[in-house]
Design a protein around this motif. Structure first.
Motif, short mmCIF file in Angstrom:
data_model
loop_
_atom_site.label_atom_id
_atom_site.label_comp_id
_atom_site.label_asym_id
_atom_site.label_seq_id
_atom_site.Cartn_x
_atom_site.Cartn_y
_atom_site.Cartn_z
N GLN A 76 0.82 -1.22 0.00
CA GLN A 76 0.00 0.00 0.00
C GLN A 76 0.85 1.26 0.00
O GLN A 76 0.44 2.28 -0.54
CB GLN A 76 -0.88 0.06 1.27
N SER A 77 2.02 1.19 0.65
CA SER A 77 2.79 2.43 0.81
C SER A 77 4.11 2.46 0.03
O SER A 77 4.66 3.52 -0.21
CB SER A 77 3.08 2.66 2.30
N TRP A 78 4.62 1.30 -0.36
CA TRP A 78 5.89 1.29 -1.08
C TRP A 78 5.69 1.64 -2.55
O TRP A 78 4.59 1.62 -3.06
CB TRP A 78 6.57 -0.07 -0.91
N SER A 79 6.82 1.92 -3.25
CA SER A 79 6.76 2.34 -4.65
C SER A 79 6.87 1.16 -5.60
O SER A 79 7.61 0.20 -5.36
CB SER A 79 7.91 3.31 -4.95
N ARG A 106 11.36 -0.36 6.89
CA ARG A 106 10.10 0.06 6.28
C ARG A 106 10.18 1.43 5.64
O ARG A 106 11.01 2.21 5.98
CB ARG A 106 8.98 0.08 7.33
#
Ligand code: SF4
Ligand code: F3S
Length: 106
Positions: A76-79, A106
């Motif tokens: 959800q948050s990583w590229s 993280r």
């Protein structure tokens, strides 16, 4: 869906991203994850990983079950990553070391 597990941590060879037809790998500092809603279960990535860190969700070893949720969460948050890059510097030394989750950044 397929799941990236412990042995990717501190190795991050990235061979997996080259073969994914739907580009559903996401990158953190020392680990990659698969977005479970985007993976089409083609299985192409599994044999590409030199660290054998990728498993089908229903074949994830008992002691790595937490990685199923972890892939979903971090995707959800990583590229997004779609092209292979150099592995982490000490990848060969870390390949095969157990329980690397404590080193996950993280
Ligand atoms: Fe991509 Fe296929 Fe691997 Fe899913 S199983 S992450 S779609 S290469
Ligand atoms: Fe990790 Fe294997 Fe891909 S080490 S980056 S899952 S090729």
């Amino acid at each position: 869906t397929f799941v990236v597990t412990d042995n990717c941590i501190k190795c991050k060879y990235t061979d997996c991203v080259e073969v994914c037809p739907v580009d559903c790998f996401y990158e953190g500092p020392n680990f990659l994850v698969i977005h479970p809603d985007e993976c089409i279960d083609c299985a192409l990535c599994e044999p590409e990983c030199p660290a054998q860190a990728i498993f089908s969700e229903d074949e994830v070893p008992d002691d790595m079950q937490e990685f199923i949720e972890l892939n979903a969460e971090l995707a959800q948050s990583w590229s997004n990553i779609t092209e292979k890059k150099d592995a982490l510097p000490d990848a060969e030394d870390w390949d095969g070391v157990e329980n690397k989750i404590k080193y996950l950044e993280r």
